[in-house]
Design an enzyme around this catalytic site. Structure first.
Site, short mmCIF file in Angstrom:
data_model
loop_
_atom_site.label_atom_id
_atom_site.label_comp_id
_atom_site.label_asym_id
_atom_site.label_seq_id
_atom_site.Cartn_x
_atom_site.Cartn_y
_atom_site.Cartn_z
N LYS A 13 0.82 -1.21 0.00
CA LYS A 13 0.00 0.00 0.00
C LYS A 13 0.86 1.27 0.00
CE LYS A 13 -2.49 0.64 3.74
NZ LYS A 13 -2.23 1.94 4.40
N ARG A 89 -9.76 3.67 9.97
CA ARG A 89 -9.33 2.34 10.43
C ARG A 89 -10.50 1.52 10.99
NH1 ARG A 89 -3.93 1.47 10.62
NH2 ARG A 89 -2.57 3.28 10.57
N ARG A 128 11.59 -12.03 8.12
CA ARG A 128 12.74 -11.21 8.51
C ARG A 128 13.54 -11.88 9.63
NH1 ARG A 128 11.94 -4.92 9.74
NH2 ARG A 128 10.42 -5.74 11.23
N ARG A 157 12.49 -10.92 15.76
CA ARG A 157 11.76 -10.09 16.73
C ARG A 157 10.37 -10.70 16.94
NH1 ARG A 157 11.98 -4.02 14.58
NH2 ARG A 157 10.10 -4.88 13.70
N ARG A 168 -1.96 -10.10 13.76
CA ARG A 168 -2.07 -8.72 13.28
C ARG A 168 -2.91 -8.64 12.01
NH1 ARG A 168 3.18 -7.43 12.88
NH2 ARG A 168 3.43 -6.77 10.72
#
Length: 213
Positions: A13, A89, A128, A157, A168
């Site tokens: 996006k 949102r 990652r 992480r 998420r």
């Protein structure tokens, strides 16, 4: 041309928003930029937002909506149009945006909805890895360390772990679904397939925008 861009984290996006702004010359209105500008300029809503942020609290919807209204009322919007990015949102914010646009005599011309399979986003966002000694960042699929590497020398992480990424995405899907449906009923949503090369995605966006005019 007044646009809203939507898409899940990792769908590209941000990249496409930058290309739209460059190509069409519209004002890029992202939530983060709006908050920073409102606080720096010490607008009424900016001062109010800062009071919550300084206390480590979430900024209430009415303040966020107020900052958006302040920004949309600025003179460059009438001249150039806008691209909203990161707002609304929630469905409540979408309803507030409807009222804001109506009050300002503006209308939303279209919603660019970048669609990407959530499973491929989990792979994209959870790949990652960081080298323990150097802190150098790699990606298991798109930018792996050169040659055979020992996974014990790398860490992830918490935010990048697959289960965290999936949670998420699930939250984003649940929040976004009623917003998309709201704009579908208005007949202004253009679905864009995001699992393509960047330029191919943008070519589809350009076609969608041309059809809105």
């Amino acid at each position: 041309m007044n646009l809203l861009i939507m898409g899940l984290p990792g769908a590209g996006k941000g990249t496409q928003a930058a290309k739209i702004v460059e190509e069409f010359g519209v004002a890029h209105i992202s939530t983060g930029d709006m908050f920073r500008a409102a606080m720096a300029n010490k607008t009424e809503m900016g001062v109010l937002a800062k009071s919550y942020i300084d206390k480590g609290e979430l900024v209430p919807d009415e303040v966020t909506n107020g900052i958006v209204k302040e920004r949309l009322a600025e003179s460059d919007i009438a001249e150039k149009g806008f691209l909203l990015d990161g707002y609304p949102r929630t469905i409540e914010q979408a309803y507030a945006l409807d009222e804001t646009l109506k009050a300002l005599g503006l209308k939303l011309d279209g919603v660019i909805n970048i669609e990407v399979n959530p499973d491929s986003l989990v792979e994209r966002l959870s790949g990652r890895i960081i080298h323990k000694e150097t802190g150098e960042t790699f990606h298991k699929v798109f930018n792996p360390p050169v040659g055979d590497y020992n996974e014990d020398d790398y860490y992830q992480r918490e935010d990048d772990k697959p289960e965290t990424v999936k949670r998420r995405l699930d939250v984003n899907i649940a929040q976004g679904a009623p917003i998309i449906e709201h704009y579908r009923k208005a007949g202004i949503v253009s679905d864009i397939q995001g699992n393509q090369e960047i330029d191919a995605v943008f070519a589809d966006i350009e076609k969608a925008i041309a059809a809105m005019k």
